[in-house]
Scaffold this active site. Structure first.
Site, PDB file in Angstrom:
ATOM      1  N   GLU A 140       3.643   7.589   8.548  1.00 11.07           N
ATOM      2  CA  GLU A 140       3.602   6.679   9.678  1.00 11.07           C
ATOM      3  C   GLU A 140       5.005   6.209  10.019  1.00 11.07           C
ATOM      4  O   GLU A 140       5.951   6.448   9.250  1.00 11.07           O
ATOM      5  CB  GLU A 140       2.696   5.482   9.366  1.00 11.07           C
ATOM      6  N   GLN A 164       0.811  -1.213   0.000  1.00  8.00           N
ATOM      7  CA  GLN A 164       0.000   0.000   0.000  1.00  8.00           C
ATOM      8  C   GLN A 164       0.843   1.261   0.000  1.00  8.00           C
ATOM      9  O   GLN A 164       2.065   1.215   0.164  1.00  8.00           O
ATOM     10  CB  GLN A 164      -0.922  -0.005   1.226  1.00  8.00           C
ATOM     11  N   ARG A 177      -4.401   0.590  -1.901  1.00  2.85           N
ATOM     12  CA  ARG A 177      -3.800  -0.739  -2.049  1.00  2.85           C
ATOM     13  C   ARG A 177      -3.265  -0.912  -3.462  1.00  2.85           C
ATOM     14  O   ARG A 177      -3.964  -0.663  -4.437  1.00  2.85           O
ATOM     15  CB  ARG A 177      -4.847  -1.831  -1.816  1.00  2.85           C
ATOM     16  N   HIS A 221       4.760   0.310   0.827  1.00  5.06           N
ATOM     17  CA  HIS A 221       5.136  -0.485   2.007  1.00  5.06           C
ATOM     18  C   HIS A 221       4.136  -1.580   2.299  1.00  5.06           C
ATOM     19  O   HIS A 221       2.981  -1.519   1.869  1.00  5.06           O
ATOM     20  CB  HIS A 221       5.273   0.420   3.240  1.00  5.06           C
ATOM     21  N   HIS A 250       0.196   5.736   1.065  1.00  4.08           N
ATOM     22  CA  HIS A 250      -0.727   6.752   1.573  1.00  4.08           C
ATOM     23  C   HIS A 250      -0.393   8.113   0.960  1.00  4.08           C
ATOM     24  O   HIS A 250       0.773   8.408   0.691  1.00  4.08           O
ATOM     25  CB  HIS A 250      -0.627   6.854   3.089  1.00  4.08           C
TER      26      HIS A 250
HETATM   27 ZN    ZN Z   1       0.397   2.016   5.846  1.00  7.70          ZN
END
Ligand code: ZN
Length: 318
Positions: free
Chosen positions: A116, A96, A193, A173, A98
């Protein structure tokens, strides 16, 4: 004035890739045998945590943020900025990526994109993550996806317990099989995704992919983000700064015995990964133990700790 830590009740998420380690390792009451996520400190509408103690007991963290800005140093921002989770990946998570804030706002109408980072609590020998990719251009990336050349495209890295991985928005990642991590992230649930290993759920359905958006937001070519951890010991408490970047600053705290602490941060998010001890503030003594998640509000400037605990601690970077 609120002068004690704000303890929070985690929210659990069933996931196709989840397992039972959140119960085995942390004694949480999980809702299913495929529980993937514990949202320990969350004000996100998809799973806000509730206050367990004190005059705010029963309120959700987003309510507390809205109604008690003084507990958060009156920091600006419509929404509480961070989200802390523990993930149990019994099998691989989807590959995925972001978006950043501006893409999330423009395309999804969401306040935050998602940067993240992961602290590896535990993993099986030989565990790997997907981190980055080998395509040199968007067209090469598209072509490898279209031809299902996942082994050529995706870059894997070995991990071991105690590792720390910084995943800025745009990084391709995936967390791999047999990994338990603590994730500190922007408060966002926007995930694109790229690949889901052609998996089907119990009803035979595959999960939606978002190839076009993924390619739009992905960092191509991939570049590793680098940050050297910084260690300091303050009155017996060892603090390792794992990352300081635009959105958050994250530390690992290792406590072994009594320690007096003064904090000039607006507030701190604390998750206890092992051990037990206590925290003393003007409001009294609170026991802390493995699996606890709490916020030290800005109204608590001074506190003492005792015991033997390992914590991951974070605050927004301002
Ligand atoms: Zn993630």
């Amino acid at each position: 004035m609120y002068n004690e830590p704000i303890f929070l009740k985690p929210v659990f998420k069933d996931r196709i890739w989840g397992g039972t380690k959140l119960r085995e390792a942390f004694s949480y009451e999980i809702p299913s045998e495929t529980t993937g996520e514990c949202w320990g400190i969350s004000a996100h509408p998809n799973g806000p945590s509730k206050v367990l103690n004190g005059p705010l007991e029963g309120k959700t963290l987003d309510q507390v943020w809205d109604e008690h800005a003084e507990l958060f140093g009156n920091q600006e921002g419509e929404e509480f900025p961070l989200l802390v989770k523990i993930l149990d990946a019994k099998t691989d998570l989807s590959v995925q990526v972001h978006p950043d804030d501006s893409y999330a706002q423009k395309v999804e109408g969401e306040p935050y994109g998602k940067t993240e980072c992961w602290y590896v609590i535990d993993c099986e020998p030989g565990a790997e993550l997907v981190y980055g990719h080998h395509a040199k251009s968007k067209s090469e990336f598209e072509q490898m996806v279209a031809e299902n050349r996942w082994d050529d495209l995706l870059r894997t890295v070995p991990i071991q317990p105690g590792d720390f991985v910084y995943v800025p928005n745009g990084t391709i990642h995936a967390i791999g099989t047999g990994t338990m991590i603590l994730e500190t992230q922007q408060s966002s649930d926007v995930t694109y995704r790229v690949y889901d290993y052609d998996r089907r759920d119990t009803e035979g359905n595959t999960r939606e992919l978002h190839i076009e958006k993924s390619i739009e937001v992905a960092m191509i070519p991939h570049e590793d983000a680098k940050f050297e951890p910084v260690e300091s010991t303050i009155d017996g408490l060892k603090k390792t700064k794992l990352i300081q970047e635009n959105y958050f600053t994250v530390y690992r705290w290792e406590l072994d015995g009594p320690s007096e602490q003064y904090e000039n941060r607006a507030y701190l998010l604390v998750s206890v990964l092992s051990g037990e001890g206590e925290i003393t503030t003007d409001g009294g003594i609170s026991l802390i133990k493995k699996g606890d998640h709490f916020i030290i509000p800005s109204t608590v400037k001074q506190f003492s700790l005792d015991g033997n605990v390992e914590c991951i601690v974070s605050h927004p970077t301002v």
